[in-house]
Motif scaffolding. Structure first.
Motif, short mmCIF file in Angstrom:
data_model
loop_
_atom_site.label_atom_id
_atom_site.label_comp_id
_atom_site.label_asym_id
_atom_site.label_seq_id
_atom_site.Cartn_x
_atom_site.Cartn_y
_atom_site.Cartn_z
N VAL A 10 0.88 -1.16 0.00
CA VAL A 10 0.00 0.00 0.00
C VAL A 10 0.92 1.20 0.00
CG1 VAL A 10 -1.84 1.25 1.18
CG2 VAL A 10 -1.78 -1.26 1.27
N MET A 11 0.85 2.00 -1.06
CA MET A 11 1.84 3.06 -1.29
C MET A 11 1.19 4.43 -1.39
SD MET A 11 2.71 2.77 -5.37
CE MET A 11 3.18 4.51 -5.42
N GLY A 12 2.04 5.45 -1.23
CA GLY A 12 1.62 6.84 -1.38
C GLY A 12 2.43 7.71 -0.44
N VAL A 13 2.17 8.99 -0.50
CA VAL A 13 2.91 9.94 0.32
C VAL A 13 2.51 9.79 1.79
CG1 VAL A 13 3.17 11.61 -1.57
CG2 VAL A 13 1.22 11.80 0.00
N ALA A 14 3.30 10.39 2.66
CA ALA A 14 3.02 10.37 4.09
C ALA A 14 1.62 10.93 4.35
CB ALA A 14 4.05 11.22 4.84
N LEU A 111 -5.69 18.01 1.39
CA LEU A 111 -6.36 17.00 2.21
C LEU A 111 -5.35 16.22 3.05
CD1 LEU A 111 -8.79 15.41 3.18
CD2 LEU A 111 -8.64 14.03 1.08
N ILE A 112 -4.24 15.83 2.43
CA ILE A 112 -3.23 15.06 3.17
C ILE A 112 -2.57 15.94 4.24
CG2 ILE A 112 -1.04 13.82 2.97
CD1 ILE A 112 -2.10 12.77 0.26
N CYS A 113 -2.34 17.19 3.93
CA CYS A 113 -1.80 18.14 4.90
C CYS A 113 -2.73 18.24 6.11
CB CYS A 113 -1.62 19.49 4.23
SG CYS A 113 -0.67 20.68 5.17
N GLN A 114 -4.02 18.33 5.85
CA GLN A 114 -5.00 18.39 6.93
C GLN A 114 -4.95 17.12 7.78
OE1 GLN A 114 -9.01 18.61 5.43
NE2 GLN A 114 -9.92 18.60 7.45
N ARG A 115 -4.84 15.97 7.14
CA ARG A 115 -4.75 14.71 7.87
C ARG A 115 -3.49 14.64 8.74
NH1 ARG A 115 -6.54 9.68 3.97
NH2 ARG A 115 -8.73 10.22 3.79
N MET A 116 -2.39 15.11 8.17
CA MET A 116 -1.13 15.06 8.92
C MET A 116 -1.16 15.97 10.14
SD MET A 116 1.90 14.52 6.12
CE MET A 116 3.17 14.42 7.37
N ARG A 117 -1.87 17.08 10.04
CA ARG A 117 -2.00 17.98 11.19
C ARG A 117 -2.73 17.29 12.35
NH1 ARG A 117 -3.36 22.13 7.21
NH2 ARG A 117 -1.52 23.44 6.95
N GLN A 118 -3.60 16.35 12.02
CA GLN A 118 -4.39 15.65 13.04
C GLN A 118 -3.64 14.45 13.64
OE1 GLN A 118 -7.94 14.72 10.86
NE2 GLN A 118 -8.70 16.82 10.93
#
Length: 182
Positions: A10-14, A111-118
């Motif tokens: 399962v791949m993708g950015v952080a 969206l990913i930035c928002q997830r990483m903040r959480q």
């Protein structure tokens, strides 16, 4: 006919949800699951914790450990959450592990930035996300062993889509396009 065990990445950015999906697939499919982050050397983790992007020289041994892990015997197979951002990285894993199926979790930066903040208790700082997007080489159709799924889907839907794609790939694998040197 002897069917080989599954080998999934399962791949993708952080922050895209790799670990969450890999765990869910492991549970659904009876696969041994490992987070690729757990296979990094301590020095690499410290670099990332300090906001220093990894270089290829940091990644090659890590990718080899991931490929070796995938190739280890398990009755049903293995799934690893691993960024696999460049095609060369995916090819390195393929060379170590044999037939692998990649599930690319795709989402936009905001969206990913928002997830990483959480997220809490993860060593990957938010300021490295931009370097991950810069490094990302989106899988191309000629790779043949990759499915792209949007991170906006619910986890149960992602599991069903990934499971179906992995089953289809197992029954009808795409011809290998990985270049090898003579």
């Amino acid at each position: 006919m002897n069917i080989p065990p599954f080998r999934l990445i399962v791949m993708g950015v952080a922050g895209c949800g790799k670990t969450t999906l890999a765990k869910a697939l492991g549970e659904r499919m009876g696969l041994a699951m490992v987070d690729g982050d757990d296979l990094h050397l301590a020095e690499s983790v410290e670099k990332m914790r300090a906001g220093i992007p990894l270089q290829d020289s940091d990644r090659w041994p890590w990718l080899d450990r991931i490929g070796a892990h995938l190739s280890e015997p398990h009755p049903h197979g293995r799934v690893v959450a691993c960024s696999a951002l460049k095609r060369a990285y995916r090819d390195r894993i393929r060379a170590q592990a044999g037939e692998v199926f990649f599930i690319f979790l795709n989402g936009d930066f905001e969206l990913i930035c928002q997830r990483m903040r959480q997220r809490q208790d993860h060593y990957m700082p938010l300021d490295l996300l931009e370097s991950q997007f810069h490094t990302l080489e989106r899988p191309q159709p000629e790779e043949g062993d990759v499915i792209e799924l949007p991170i906006t889907e619910a986890i149960n839907d992602l599991v069903c889509l990934a499971w179906a794609a992995a089953q289809t790939h197992r029954q009808h694998p795409a011809p290998s396009t990985t270049e090898t040197s003579p």
